[in-house]
Write a protein that holds these residues in place. Structure first.
Motif, PDB file in Angstrom:
ATOM      1  N   GLN A  96     -24.863 -50.336  40.502  1.00 24.89           N
ATOM      2  CA  GLN A  96     -23.801 -49.246  40.266  1.00 24.89           C
ATOM      3  C   GLN A  96     -23.836 -48.093  41.319  1.00 24.89           C
ATOM      4  O   GLN A  96     -22.707 -47.720  41.409  1.00 24.89           O
ATOM      5  CB  GLN A  96     -24.433 -48.581  39.030  1.00 24.89           C
ATOM      6  CG  GLN A  96     -23.965 -49.287  37.713  1.00 24.89           C
ATOM      7  CD  GLN A  96     -22.625 -49.366  37.224  1.00 24.89           C
ATOM      8  OE1 GLN A  96     -21.819 -48.335  37.764  1.00 24.89           O
ATOM      9  NE2 GLN A  96     -21.966 -50.497  36.879  1.00 24.89           N
ATOM     10  N   HIS A 100     -20.566 -46.957  43.371  1.00 22.35           N
ATOM     11  CA  HIS A 100     -20.014 -45.478  43.179  1.00 22.35           C
ATOM     12  C   HIS A 100     -19.860 -44.856  44.696  1.00 22.35           C
ATOM     13  O   HIS A 100     -18.883 -44.218  44.757  1.00 22.35           O
ATOM     14  CB  HIS A 100     -21.319 -44.810  42.540  1.00 22.35           C
ATOM     15  CG  HIS A 100     -21.127 -43.308  42.692  1.00 22.35           C
ATOM     16  ND1 HIS A 100     -21.716 -42.465  43.395  1.00 22.35           N
ATOM     17  CD2 HIS A 100     -20.577 -42.495  41.704  1.00 22.35           C
ATOM     18  CE1 HIS A 100     -21.405 -41.180  43.224  1.00 22.35           C
ATOM     19  NE2 HIS A 100     -20.486 -41.181  41.994  1.00 22.35           N
ATOM     20  N   ARG A 103     -16.751 -46.624  46.277  1.00 23.23           N
ATOM     21  CA  ARG A 103     -15.664 -45.998  45.652  1.00 23.23           C
ATOM     22  C   ARG A 103     -15.431 -44.566  46.450  1.00 23.23           C
ATOM     23  O   ARG A 103     -14.208 -44.275  46.941  1.00 23.23           O
ATOM     24  CB  ARG A 103     -15.724 -45.576  44.144  1.00 23.23           C
ATOM     25  CG  ARG A 103     -14.948 -46.789  43.429  1.00 23.23           C
ATOM     26  CD  ARG A 103     -14.675 -46.263  42.053  1.00 23.23           C
ATOM     27  NE  ARG A 103     -15.144 -47.609  41.106  1.00 23.23           N
ATOM     28  CZ  ARG A 103     -15.872 -47.525  40.459  1.00 23.23           C
ATOM     29  NH1 ARG A 103     -16.977 -46.823  40.155  1.00 23.23           N
ATOM     30  NH2 ARG A 103     -16.192 -48.815  39.672  1.00 23.23           N
ATOM     31  N   GLU A 104     -16.359 -43.816  46.424  1.00 24.71           N
ATOM     32  CA  GLU A 104     -16.246 -42.377  46.887  1.00 24.71           C
ATOM     33  C   GLU A 104     -15.870 -42.472  48.343  1.00 24.71           C
ATOM     34  O   GLU A 104     -14.914 -41.842  48.688  1.00 24.71           O
ATOM     35  CB  GLU A 104     -17.720 -41.887  46.855  1.00 24.71           C
ATOM     36  CG  GLU A 104     -17.551 -40.273  46.899  1.00 24.71           C
ATOM     37  CD  GLU A 104     -19.072 -39.554  46.620  1.00 24.71           C
ATOM     38  OE1 GLU A 104     -19.231 -39.408  45.523  1.00 24.71           O
ATOM     39  OE2 GLU A 104     -19.665 -39.378  47.619  1.00 24.71           O
TER      40      GLU A 104
ATOM     41  N   ASP B 223     -18.259 -39.595  39.564  1.00 29.55           N
ATOM     42  CA  ASP B 223     -19.581 -39.332  38.916  1.00 29.55           C
ATOM     43  C   ASP B 223     -19.884 -39.835  37.482  1.00 29.55           C
ATOM     44  O   ASP B 223     -20.846 -40.314  36.940  1.00 29.55           O
ATOM     45  CB  ASP B 223     -20.121 -37.965  38.952  1.00 29.55           C
ATOM     46  CG  ASP B 223     -20.302 -37.798  40.463  1.00 29.55           C
ATOM     47  OD1 ASP B 223     -20.589 -36.709  41.050  1.00 29.55           O
ATOM     48  OD2 ASP B 223     -20.424 -38.865  41.511  1.00 29.55           O
ATOM     49  N   LEU B 225     -18.173 -41.790  35.768  1.00 28.14           N
ATOM     50  CA  LEU B 225     -18.055 -43.083  35.180  1.00 28.14           C
ATOM     51  C   LEU B 225     -19.536 -43.898  35.392  1.00 28.14           C
ATOM     52  O   LEU B 225     -20.131 -44.699  34.955  1.00 28.14           O
ATOM     53  CB  LEU B 225     -17.036 -43.569  36.353  1.00 28.14           C
ATOM     54  CG  LEU B 225     -17.086 -45.411  36.305  1.00 28.14           C
ATOM     55  CD1 LEU B 225     -16.894 -46.023  34.967  1.00 28.14           C
ATOM     56  CD2 LEU B 225     -16.142 -45.929  37.266  1.00 28.14           C
ATOM     57  N   MET B 226     -19.983 -43.271  36.445  1.00 26.83           N
ATOM     58  CA  MET B 226     -21.514 -43.952  37.022  1.00 26.83           C
ATOM     59  C   MET B 226     -22.676 -43.601  35.839  1.00 26.83           C
ATOM     60  O   MET B 226     -23.275 -44.429  35.502  1.00 26.83           O
ATOM     61  CB  MET B 226     -22.025 -43.418  38.229  1.00 26.83           C
ATOM     62  CG  MET B 226     -23.164 -44.078  38.784  1.00 26.83           C
ATOM     63  SD  MET B 226     -23.678 -43.774  40.366  1.00 26.83           S
ATOM     64  CE  MET B 226     -24.578 -42.112  39.987  1.00 26.83           C
ATOM     65  N   ALA B 229     -21.746 -45.548  32.995  1.00 23.41           N
ATOM     66  CA  ALA B 229     -22.222 -46.948  33.209  1.00 23.41           C
ATOM     67  C   ALA B 229     -23.647 -47.201  33.234  1.00 23.41           C
ATOM     68  O   ALA B 229     -24.192 -48.232  32.671  1.00 23.41           O
ATOM     69  CB  ALA B 229     -21.774 -47.311  34.486  1.00 23.41           C
TER      70      ALA B 229
END
Lengths: 606, 573
Positions: A96, A100, A103-104, B223, B225-226, B229
C-alpha cells in the motif's frame, strides 16, 4: 491509439526498480522478510514434529515425551500464527505504501511535464496508466511478492528437512517437482499467450464501447442501431472466445498442479511404505514427509496461478516508469520578477548582468515577435516569419480561418511551447530568459475550452490568485458580470461545482473563467475565442466585462466575431501561419482583402 | 439475479457439467488420504508390499482422474462464465440501442460504459468462480468431513467446536470490513477524479502556476485513500492467524485424543495421519467459502446495475400500423408544451407555428436548451407533454420511428465523428452511398475543399473523437453526413458556430438554393447565420416571442433587435 504493450520488455529491470521503491519503507520490508522466514521455518518445524509425535504413539508409548512434543508443536503453532500475521501485514502495508508513493511521484511528475506530452498521449491512455496499471501493481505487490518470498523460503527449508529425513524419498520428490515445473512452463506459456489475446480483445471492446456510448445520441439520429449491434456482436464473440481460452488455461493450473502433487503423494506413500517395511524409516517419518510434500506443492501451485497477473502487472509497471522517466518542462530562465522595485510596489524584471548584479527593468507589458518560426513537429512549420508588436495596454486581435495559427501564437507567449527561430521579447527581454513561473504569473488566459475544478465557485475564482480575499472574489465576479448568476445559485459563492463545472451552463462557465482571469490582475491577457459558444445576451455581458478587464492591459484576442475585433488597436490576419494583412478595422476593410472576405456575411447587410 | 438467469440458457450444459465434474474431482482427491491410511494400517502393518503397490496405483489413477475432471471442469466453467457474460453484455447493449434520449440522459455515458465493461466482466468472473468454488469448497468440506467421521466419529466431534468458532470469526471480520471496502472505493474515485481533472486542464494549471496547489490537493486524497486501505487490510489479514490458530489447535487436540486411541489400539496410526490431512482440507474449505462470499457481494452490486439497464424501457412508443412515407416536409407545432423527465419546470410553453415544405427557418434566442429541445421533438427524440408535432400533415407519433428519422436529418450540437475513414463516417447517413454521392454531399457542406487536400481523400482516417480536425471542419463533415440521408427535413443545431462567416454564408446559400425542396431548420447564435432564412423564429424563455422575416423582426421584435445590434457593433462604416 498506440497498441498497449502487454508483455514486459525487461521484467528483471522493472522488478529491480520496483524493489528500489521499498527503500522508503525498509523497516516493513526487512521486518516482513524476517517474519516470513521465521514463520516458514516454524511451519516446517511443526511438520517435522509430526514425525516424533506419531512415533511415540506407535513405538514406546512414552506419555511424557508425547506431551512434551505436543507442547513444542503448540508453541511452534503460536510462532507460525503470529509470524505469518506480522509478515502478511507488513507486506500488505508495504504494498500500500509503495503504491501510495508511486502515485504521488507520478502526479507531481505529471504536473511538471511539458504541454507537448499531453498533446502526444491520449487522456484515455494516461488515465489507464494512472489507474489500471497502478491497481494491478497494487494487487501484485500485495499477493505475489510475499507469495514468492514465502515459496522460496518454504521450498528451500522443506527440501533441506526432507533430505535429512530420507534422501531416497527426496529424490522421488525432486523428480515429481521437475515434472510439475515442466507442466507449469508448458501450460504457462499457452496461458500467457491467450491471456494477452484476451487483454487485447478486452481493450478493443472497451474502446468501442466508450466511443459508441459517447456518441449514442448520434446513433439514434442516424438509425445506426442495427449496424451498431452487428459490429458489437462480432467483438463480443471475439472477446468470449479469447476469454474462454485464456481462462481455461489459467484456471487449469490449479487442478493440474494439485493433482500432480497427489501423484507425488501417492509415490511417496508407496516408496515410504516400502522403506518402513525394511526398517529404514518410521511411520512418523512418513507422516512428516507427507506434510512436507503438501508444504512444497501448495505454494508452487499458488505462484503458478499468479504468473499471468504478475507479468501483466510488470508490463503496467513499465508504463508507469516510462511516465516517470519523461523529461520535465525545461526552464533555463534566469530572469525573475520582483514584486516591489525601487520600493514603489511596482514589479520589475531582475535581469542578471554578466558581471554580477541585476538590471531592473520595469514590468510594462510590451510584447514583440521578431521573425518567429514555429512548428509542433520538426517536419511541419505552423508559423512563418511572424513579426508583430503590442505596446502596453494595446489590444491586438488575431483573425483567420481555422487552423491558420491563431491559437498557436498565443501558446508561444507563455512558453507552453518554445519557438524554433526568431525571438519573442517581453519588455525588451528574450522570454526564453524569463523564468516560466514568473512569466506566467504576469499573464492570464481565458481559453476556448473552459476548465473548472471540483470545489466551490469561490475556490474556482480564487484559483487565479490564491490569496485573494472574499471581497476581491466578489469584485472580480462583478467585473466579469458573473455575480448575477452566482447569486442565483443554490448557495451562491459556496455552491459546489461538480467536475469541470458541469452543473453550470456553457455561458456561466465562461463567465467564471473570466472572473478567474480577472482576479489574477495580469499585465497580459490572452483571450482565445472566449465568447463563441455563448448566446448573444450573455455575450454582451461578457463583452462588457472584457472591456473593463482589458483597460490598461496588453491583450491578445482571437475571435470570430466582428464586435470583439472592432475596437482592436491592430488586427493581424493569419493565413497558413503567416500574417498576410495588418492594420485596424477601417484600414483592412478598405483594402478589400482577406479580412474583408472573412466579414462578407455581415457586410451584405449594409 | 433471477432476471439474468435466463441468459444462461445457451451455456446451461456447461454450467451444469462444470460443478458435476468438480464434484468428481473432489471425490477423487478426497479418496487419496483415505487410501494412504490403508497403506499404512494394512500394507505396512502386514508387510504386504503387493497391497501397498496396488493401493498406490489406485491412488495414482485417482489423481489422474482428478486431474482430468479438474481440467475439464475448468474448461466448462470458463465456457459457461464467459458465455454468460457475453450473453448479458449483448442483451444490455441491445437494450441500450433501444434507449431514448431521456433514458440516455438518466444513465450518463460514463456509467453506461462501466456497466457494459466492468460490471459484465465481474459477472463473468464471479460466475466462473461460483461454478467452481461454490461447489468445490462445500463438497470438499462435506466429503472430507464424512471421511473423517468414517475413520473415527468420536474424534470428528472436535469439529463441532472448531467449525463454529471459525465461522463466527469470519462473519465478524467480514461484516466489519465491508463498509471499509465501500469507503475505499469512493476514495479511489476521488483520486481518479483529480487525476482526470489535471490531465484535461493542464494548461489552466500551468498558466496559473497552480502545480504545487494541485499537488497538495492530490496528496490529501492519496493519503486518505492509503489510510482507509490500510485499515481495511489490517482487518482482513487478521483472518489468517485466526484460521491458523484454529487449524493447529484442532490438529493438536486430534493428536491428543486420537493418540490415546492409537495407543489403546482402537485406531490405526495411518488413520490418524490421514485424519490430520482432512483437518486442513475441511478448515481451508471454509476460508475459501468466505472469500467467495466476498466476491459474491461485489458481484451483487454489478448485477443490480446491469438489471437496471435491462429494466429500462424507452418512453417513445410506436403505434400499431405506423406510416412509413412522408408526403411533404411541412412541420407544425400545435400547443406544444414540454418539460424534461424528472423536472417540474416547463422548458417549452405554448409553441404554435407552421413551416411549409422547403422553407428555411432560422431559430434564435436566449441561452438555455429550449431551442434544441424544440427541434428534438420533430424526429421524436423526445415526446411532447401536451399538444402535438405534425410533420407532412401527420402527427409524428403516427410514423414508423425509423422512417421518420430517415426522413429527418438532425445535426446535433455535440458533433461526434467516429474512428474510421471519412467514407465510413459519411456512410452513416446512407449505407449504400457511392463515392460520387459522398463527394456531392461533402461539396454541398463546403467540406470537400479540405477533404480533397488529403492524399488519401475519403480514406483519410478520423481519429477517436475527430481530434485531428478543427472545430469548423468537424461541423462541416457532420453536415455532409446528414445530407447523405437525402432527407426531406434537415435540422442544424448550432452547427456552424466554429465555421468562419464566409463559409457559413456559402452553406446558407446551399440550403436556400441547391436544397430548396428540403425543409431546413437552423438554430444559431449569430444573426448572420440565419438572416437569409425565409423566416426566423425568436425564442425567449421557452416561448415564441416572434416569428417573421428578418427585416420585419428588426422592427417588431425587441429581442431580435437587441441580439442583432449587439452583434453588429462597429459594422457601420
Amino acid at each position: 491509439m498506440k497498441q498497449k504493450q502487454l508483455r514486459p520488455r525487461d521484467p528483471k529491470k522493472t522488478l529491480l526498480r520496483l524493489f528500489s521503491y521499498f527503500k522508503y519503507n525498509l523497516a516493513l520490508f526487512f521486518g516482513g522478510i524476517f517474519f516470513i522466514i521465521i514463520g516458514s521455518l516454524a511451519e516446517i518445524g511443526i511438520n517435522g514434529m509430526l514425525s516424533p509425535v506419531i512415533d511415540t504413539l506407535v513405538g514406546d508409548h512414552d506419555r511424557g515425551l508425547f506431551i512434551k512434543y505436543l507442547l513444542i508443536m503448540a508453541a511452534m503453532a503460536a510462532v507460525v500464527s503470529s509470524a505469518q500475521y506480522i509478515s502478511n501485514l507488513s507486506m500488505a502495508k508495504l504494498a500500500q505504501k509503495t503504491v501510495h508513493k508511486i502515485r504521488e511521484d507520478m502526479f507531481s511528475h505529471m504536473e511538471k511535464l511539458p504541454v507537448s506530452y499531453f498533446d502526444k498521449h491520449s487522456h484515455g491512455e494516461l488515465m489507464s496508466t494512472f489507474t489500471n496499471d497502478v491497481d494491478m501493481l497494487n494487487q501484485s505487490l500485495e499477493q505475489s511478492v510475499s507469495q514468492i518470498l514465502i515459496t522460496s523460503v518454504t521450498v528451500v527449508g522443506t527440501f533441506i528437512m526432507m533430505l535429512v529425513l530420507s534422501p531416497v524419498l527426496t529424490a522421488v520428490v525432486a523428480v515429481m517437482l521437475a515434472v510439475m515445473l515442466y507442466s507449469v512452463r508448458f501450460v504457462g506459456k499457452r496461458s500467457a499467450e491467450n491471456f494477452r489475446m484476451q487483454q487485447a480483445a478486452l481493450a478493443d471492446m472497451n474502446g468501442y464501447i466508450e466511443e459508441m456510448m459517447s456518441g449514442q445520441k448520434v446513433v439514434k439520429v442516424f438509425n445506426y442501431e442495427d449496424r451498431a449491434i452487428d459490429t458489437f456482436s462480432k467483438k463480443n464473440e471475439e472477446l468470449r472466445n479469447a476469454g474462454t481460452l485464456a481462462s481455461t488455461y489459467g484456471v487449469m493450473m490449479m487442478p493440474l498442479m494439485g493433482n500432480l502433487s497427489f501423484v507425488m503423494y501417492a509415490l511417496i506413500s508407496m516408496a515410504g511404505a516400502y522403506l518402513v517395511m525394511i526398517d529404514l524409516l518410521s511411520i512418523g517419518n512418513i507422516a512428516s514427509f507427507l506434510q512436507y510434500t503438501r508444504s512444497i506443492s501448495r505454494p508452487i501451485t499458488m505462484v503458478s496461478n499468479q504468473l499471468n497477473t504478475l507479468f501483466a502487472a510488470l508490463a503496467g509497471a513499465e508504463r508507469i516508469f516510462d511516465v516517470l522517466d519523461e523529461k520535465f518542462e525545461t526552464d533555463g530562465g534566469d530572469v525573475t520578477l520582483l514584486k516591489d522595485c525601487e520600493g514603489r510596489k511596482n514589479p520589475c524584471w531582475m535581469v542578471p548582468k554578466t558581471d554580477g548584479g541585476n538590471d531592473e527593468v520595469p514590468l510594462k507589458g510590451f510584447i514583440a515577435f521578431k521573425d518567429v518560426d514555429f512548428g509542433y513537429t520538426t517536419e511541419k512549420k505552423v508559423l512563418n516569419k511572424i513579426n508583430l508588436y503590442a505596446k502596453p495596454g494595446q489590444k491586438i486581435a488575431f483573425v483567420g480561418s481555422t487552423g491558420a495559427g491563431k491559437t498557436t501564437v498565443t501558446n508561444l507567449i507563455n512558453r507552453f511551447y518554445e519557438i524554433n527561430e526568431g525571438v519573442i521579447l517581453y519588455d525588451g527581454i528574450d522570454i526564453k530568459r524569463i523564468n516560466k513561473f514568473d512569466l506566467r504569473s504576469t499573464m492570464s488566459m481565458v481559453l476556448q475550452d473552459v476548465h473548472l475544478f471540483e470545489g466551490t465557485v469561490k475556490e474556482n475564482i480564487r484559483y487565479g490568485r490564491l490569496d485573494a480575499t472574499d471581497d476581491e472574489v466578489v469584485e472580480a465576479a462583478r467585473l466579469a458580470n458573473a455575480d448575477y448568476f452566482i447569486q442565483h445559485l443554490p448557495e451562491d459563492y459556496d455552491t459546489v461545482l461538480t467536475s469541470d463545472g458541469q452543473n453550470l451552463s456553457q455561458g456561466e462557465r465562461q463567465l467564471l473563467s473570466i472572473a478567474r482571469a480577472a482576479i489574477a490582475d495580469p499585465i497580459i491577457l490572452i483571450l482565445d475565442e472566449a465568447t463563441s459558444s455563448v448566446d448573444t445576451r450573455t455575450e454582451k455581458l461578457i463583452a462588457e466585462g472584457m472591456d473593463k478587464l482589458m483597460a490598461g492591459r496588453t491583450t491578445f484576442v482571437i475571435a470570430h466575431r466582428l464586435s470583439t475585433v472592432r475596437d482592436a488597436n491592430a488586427i493581424m490576419v493569419l493565413e497558413n501561419g503567416e500574417i498576410i494583412e495588418r492594420g485596424d478595422h477601417d484600414d483592412l476593410m478598405a483594402q478589400k482583402g482577406r479580412y474583408y472576405e472573412l466579414n462578407a456575411g455581415t457586410i451584405e447587410l449594409t | 439475479m433471477k432476471k439474468l438467469l435466463p441468459l444462461m440458457k445457451k451455456y446451461m450444459k456447461y454450467a451444469v457439467l462444470c460443478p458435476i465434474l468438480m464434484v468428481l474431482e473432489v471425490a477423487a482427491d478426497i479418496a487419496i488420504p483415505y487410501l494412504m491410511s490403508r497403506i499404512v494400517d494394512v500394507g505396512i502393518a502386514n508387510q504386504d508390499i503387493k497391497y501397498v503397490i496396488q493401493i498406490g496405483l489406485i491412488m495414482i489413477i485417482a489423481a489422474f482422474l482428478g486431474m482430468t475432471f479438474g481440467v475439464m471442469s475448468s474448461h466448462y466453467g470458463a465456457k459457461a462464465g464467459f458465455g454468460f457474460a457475453s450473453e448479458v453484455r449483448m442483451k444490455a447493449y441491445k437494450k441500450i440501442q433501444g434507449f431514448s434520449f431521456a433514458n440516455l440522459d438518466k444513465f450518463t455515458v460514463a456509467s453506461l460504459i462501466t456497466r457494459l465493461t466492468n460490471d459484465c466482466n465481474t459477472l463473468g468472473q464471479v460466475t466462473m468462480m461460483s461454478l467452481r468454488m461454490a461447489v468445490r469448497a462445500p463438497f470438499m468440506m462435506i466429503f472430507a468431513l464424512l471421511m473423517a467421521m468414517n475413520i473415527n466419529a468420536s474424534l470428528a466431534s472436535v469439529f463441532m467446536v472448531s467449525i463454529p468458532v471459525l465461522v463466527l470469526a469470519i462473519i465478524i471480520i467480514l461484516t466489519k470490513a465491508r463498509p471499509l471496502f465501500l469507503k475505499m472505493q469512493t476514495r479511489v474515485d476521488r483520486v481518479n477524479a483529480i487525476i482526470r481533472e489535471n490531465l484535461t486542464a493542464i494548461r489552466v494549471v500551468k498558466s496559473f502556476n497552480r502545480q504545487s496547489h494541485e499537488e497538495k490537493r492530490f496528496k490529501e486524497r492519496n493519503d486518505s485513500l492509503m489510510d482507509t486501505a490500510l485499515k481495511a487490510i489490517t482487518l482482513i489479514i487478521f483472518l489468517m492467524p485466526v484460521l491458523n490458530i484454529i487449524i493447529y489447535s484442532t490438529i493438536i487436540a486430534v493428536l491428543w485424543f486420537g493418540g490415546r486411541q492409537v495407543v489403546a489400539g482402537s485406531m490405526g496410526s495411518g488413520e490418524l495421519i490421514s485424519f490430520i490431512t482432512y483437518i486442513t482440507q475441511i478448515l481451508m474449505s471454509f476460508m475459501m467459502m468466505s472469500m467467495f462470499f466476498m466476491q459474491l457481494l461485489r458481484a451483487s452490486a454489478s448485477v443490480t446495475r446491469i438489471v437496471e439497464i435491462l429494466d429500462t424501457e424507452s418512453e417513445i412508443k410506436e403505434v400499431e400500423n405506423p406510416v412509413k412515407e412522408l408526403t411533404d416536409g411541412s412541420v407544425s407545432f400545435k400547443d406544444v408544451c414540454f418539460c424534461y423527465p424528472g423536472s417540474t419546470e416547463k422548458t417549452l410553453k405554448n409553441i404554435n407555428f407552421h413551416i411549409n415544405s422547403g422553407e428555411v427557418l432560422g431559430i434564435i434566442g436566449s441561452t438555455g436548451s429550449s431551442k434544441s429541445t424544440l427541434v428534438q421533438l420533430i424526429p421524436r427524440l423526445y415526446d411532447t407533454m401536451e399538444g402535438s408535432v405534425v410533420v407532412g400533415g401527420r402527427d409524428v407519433k403516427d410514423y414508423d420511428i425509423k422512417s421518420l428519422r430517415d426522413h429527418v436529418a438532425f445535426v446535433l450540437q455535440n458533433n461526434t465523428l467516429f474512428s474510421g475513414s471519412i467514407r465510413e463516417n459519411m456512410k452513416w447517413g446512407n449505407e449504400n452511398a457511392e463515392d460520387e454521392e459522398i463527394i456531392k454531399a461533402l461539396k454541398l457542406a463546403q467540406a470537400w475543399e479540405f477533404v480533397s487536400a488529403y492524399k488519401d481523400g475519403l480514406d483519410h482516417r478520423i481519429e477517436q473523437g475527430g481530434d485531428n480536425f478543427s472545430g469548423g471542419q468537424k461541423q462541416r463533415l457532420t453536415i455532409a453526413r446528414a445530407l447523405l440521408k437525402s432527407p426531406r427535413i434537415v435540422i442544424l443545431d448550432d452547427s456552424t458556430s466554429a465555421v468562419d462567416m464566409a463559409t457559413d454564408a456559402k452553406i446558407q446559400r446551399v440550403f436556400k438554393n441547391e436544397l430548396s425542396d428540403v425543409t431546413t431548420i437552423i438554430i444559431a447564435q449569430r444573426v448572420s447565420s440565419i438572416q437569409h432564412a425565409d423566416r426566423v423564429l425568436v425564442m425567449n424563455e421557452g416561448e415564441i416571442e416572434s416569428l417573421g422575416r428578418h427585416e420585419d423582426l428588426l422592427v417588431s421584435s425587441p429581442v431580435y433587435r437587441e441580439i442583432y445590434e449587439s452583434q453588429q457593433k462597429g459594422v457601420r462604416p
